[in-house]
Enzyme design. Structure first.
Site, mmCIF file in Angstrom:
data_model
loop_
_atom_site.group_PDB
_atom_site.id
_atom_site.type_symbol
_atom_site.label_atom_id
_atom_site.label_comp_id
_atom_site.label_asym_id
_atom_site.label_seq_id
_atom_site.Cartn_x
_atom_site.Cartn_y
_atom_site.Cartn_z
ATOM 1 C CG ASN A 201 71.125 18.261 18.894
ATOM 2 O OD1 ASN A 201 70.873 17.289 19.575
ATOM 3 N ND2 ASN A 201 70.186 19.129 18.509
ATOM 4 C CG ASP B 187 69.043 27.530 19.686
ATOM 5 O OD1 ASP B 187 67.963 27.323 20.262
ATOM 6 O OD2 ASP B 187 70.155 27.379 20.235
ATOM 7 C CE LYS C 81 75.860 15.071 -2.456
ATOM 8 N NZ LYS C 81 76.644 13.891 -2.799
ATOM 9 N N PRO D 38 61.154 28.441 15.992
ATOM 10 C CG PRO D 38 59.211 27.197 15.691
ATOM 11 C CD PRO D 38 60.481 27.603 15.008
ATOM 12 C CG ASP D 39 62.038 28.886 23.060
ATOM 13 O OD1 ASP D 39 61.436 27.921 23.566
ATOM 14 O OD2 ASP D 39 63.075 29.372 23.543
ATOM 15 C CB ILE D 40 58.737 24.131 21.164
ATOM 16 C CG1 ILE D 40 59.178 23.999 19.697
ATOM 17 C CG2 ILE D 40 57.471 23.332 21.429
ATOM 18 C CD1 ILE D 40 59.635 22.611 19.303
ATOM 19 C CG PHE E 70 65.349 18.786 30.504
ATOM 20 C CD1 PHE E 70 64.040 18.560 30.901
ATOM 21 C CD2 PHE E 70 66.334 17.916 30.931
ATOM 22 C CE1 PHE E 70 63.714 17.484 31.711
ATOM 23 C CE2 PHE E 70 66.028 16.839 31.744
ATOM 24 C CZ PHE E 70 64.724 16.618 32.130
ATOM 25 C CE LYS F 277 68.867 27.921 28.672
ATOM 26 N NZ LYS F 277 69.745 26.992 27.990
ATOM 27 C CE LYS G 248 64.225 28.229 26.740
ATOM 28 N NZ LYS G 248 64.109 27.890 25.330
HETATM 29 O O1 C5P Z 1 66.931 27.795 24.826
HETATM 30 P P1 C5P Z 1 67.523 26.516 25.234
HETATM 31 O O2 C5P Z 1 67.661 25.553 24.086
HETATM 32 O O3 C5P Z 1 68.786 26.585 26.001
HETATM 33 O O4 C5P Z 1 66.422 25.890 26.260
HETATM 34 C C1 C5P Z 1 66.307 24.561 26.514
HETATM 35 C C2 C5P Z 1 64.850 24.195 26.772
HETATM 36 O O5 C5P Z 1 63.973 24.811 25.840
HETATM 37 C C3 C5P Z 1 64.603 22.724 26.606
HETATM 38 O O6 C5P Z 1 63.582 22.369 27.482
HETATM 39 C C4 C5P Z 1 64.205 22.605 25.160
HETATM 40 O O7 C5P Z 1 63.454 21.436 24.907
HETATM 41 C C5 C5P Z 1 63.394 23.860 24.964
HETATM 42 N N1 C5P Z 1 63.447 24.430 23.618
HETATM 43 C C6 C5P Z 1 62.315 24.424 22.817
HETATM 44 N N2 C5P Z 1 62.359 24.993 21.582
HETATM 45 C C7 C5P Z 1 63.466 25.579 21.128
HETATM 46 C C8 C5P Z 1 64.627 25.597 21.918
HETATM 47 C C9 C5P Z 1 64.591 25.014 23.150
HETATM 48 O O8 C5P Z 1 61.295 23.873 23.241
HETATM 49 N N3 C5P Z 1 63.473 26.124 19.929
#
Ligand code: C5P
Length: 406
Positions: free
Chosen positions: A213, A282, A292, A310-312, A332, A346, A350
């Site tokens: 991105n 995501d 390739k 994973p959502d870190i 963020f 959010k 979170k």
């Molecule tokens: O879920 P979203 O991407 O909108 O949330 C943004 C926040 O979550 C940011 O702080 C981003 O660094 C963190 N994030 C993360 N891991 C992910 C997706 C988002 O740490 N897989």
């Protein structure tokens, strides 16, 4: 505001080829809002002229204790009393030896000895050949000078004017500015260990393609720099970006979201603050092709399927240390509209005490941004400014909120 703004810096030049870099340094100091009084030794005059420094600083250069332009004929007293800091750049091996001995037979050493030691810091940017730098006498003198209260900013490593390679180059002017800005920043995060994610992630499709991105990493890098300036020990986990590492920051380079997750898992247990600025993908392709993927001419397109990453941030925020207030988490949100509603939602989703919203398309890749800080008490705007300034403002806001929690 830049920590150097309004500061009066006596810039002392001793003899060395790095004097040519002092001109750029003087320029950057002035740009940062400092006033600069250049003082040159006789040897420095062999490498650069007073005209150059005078034109860049807008102040008459002083080179002798016998300069009768000073009405009281006491240049060493006048110059050292009005300084917020004395910076010697370049600081030669001979000048370090002079400082170690407390010599005062020429103006620059004289004013260093004459400075009010408690109030006027003495900062050194050494510059010399690698053998001179490594010589026991130089290192011994430097230790003595440090014991006497001076601060060495360190040296760079690399190719030297003499053709040799090694330690002893003067730091680049921009690096010296970074050190000076840190020096003048209040240590609001002293004792904190700050972990930051920054930049995009790269999710491979095959060995040559992937999904990423537009995140440039600039905001996260600016926060890392600001946190270090504020006295924190900083680890920066960076996705694929081309940005220089802020001085004094430990950097871990990663590619995919899973790499980033593993690096965060490794460092989070010892961190006291976690700031997630990274734009983490995501989803990732369910499988990475070994070779390739080829176009076969039939018009058939590859069928990609995805799995969730994973959502870190949510993972770290749910950890026992975060829930017990030992790890302060900041998220963020890059939105395209309705910042307040989206950022508030959010923050709750979170499970973090502070969520920072920004309009993604308006800031990706830019050097400036505007932030909206959302916490349990409401929202606060940090108006459009450079990411550098916003990083500092955010660190200040975080420090206040963290203090409020203790
Ligand atoms: O879920 P979203 O991407 O909108 O949330 C943004 C926040 O979550 C940011 O702080 C981003 O660094 C963190 N994030 C993360 N891991 C992910 C997706 C988002 O740490 N897989």
């Amino acid at each position: 505001m830049n920590p150097l703004s309004g500061k009066h810096i006596v810039l002392g030049l001793s003899g060395g080829i790095a004097c040519y870099k002092a001109a750029e340094l003087a320029r950057l100091l002035v740009k940062a809002g400092a006033t600069v009084q250049a003082v040159m030794t006789e040897a420095a005059g062999q490498f650069i002229t007073a005209v150059t420094l005078q034109a860049l600083t807008g102040r008459a250069v002083v080179a002798s204790q016998w300069d009768l332009r000073e009405p009281n004929a006491m240049a060493h007293i006048n110059l050292s009393r009005e300084a917020d800091a004395i910076l010697i750049a370049p600081c030669s091996a001979d000048f370090i030896a002079r400082l170690a001995q407390g010599r005062s037979d020429e103006l620059l050493s004289l004013l260093c000895v004459a400075r009010p030691i408690e109030r006027v810091p003495l900062l050194l940017a050494p510059a010399m050949n690698r053998e001179m730098w490594a010589h026991p006498a130089t290192q011994r003198n430097l230790m003595q000078v440090a014991a006497d209260g001076a601060v060495s900013l360190g040296v760079g490593c690399g190719e030297q004017a003499c053709g040799e390679t090694g330690d002893g180059r003067m730091l680049e002017p921009a690096e010296i500015i970074e050190e000076l800005e840190a020096f003048f920043t209040p240590k609001r995060l002293a004792g904190e260990r700050v972990l930051i994610t920054a930049g995009p992630t790269f999710e491979a499709i095959d060995p040559v393609r992937g999904i990423t991105n537009h995140s440039s990493g600039k905001m996260g890098f600016a926060i890392a720099r600001a946190a270090r300036e504020a006295g924190a020990q900083v680890t920066l986990i960076a996705g694929p970006v081309h940005l220089p590492t802020p001085r004094g920051v430990a950097r871990v380079d990663v590619h995919s979201a899973r790499n980033m997750f593993e690096a965060v898992e490794q460092h989070a247990p010892t961190a006291t603050v976690f700031i997630a600025t990274a734009a983490v993908a995501d989803w990732r392709p369910a499988a990475v092709a070994l070779h390739k993927i080829k176009k076969d001419g039939s018009g058939a397109v590859p069928q990609l399927s995805f799995v969730e990453n994973p959502d870190i941030l949510a993972h770290v925020a749910a950890s026992p240390r975060a829930r017990h207030g030992q790890l302060y988490c900041v998220g963020f949100a890059a939105e395209s509209e309705d910042l307040l509603a989206n950022a508030s939602a959010k923050r709750k989703r979170k499970g973090v005490p502070l969520l920072v919203g920004n309009i993604g398309p308006a800031t990706f890749g830019q050097d400036d941004n505007a932030l909206l800080l959302v916490d349990e008490t409401g929202a606060q705007e940090l108006p459009r400014a450079s990411k550098r300034e916003l990083g500092r403002a955010l660190v200040q806001q975080m420090a206040e909120r963290m203090r409020g929690r203790q």
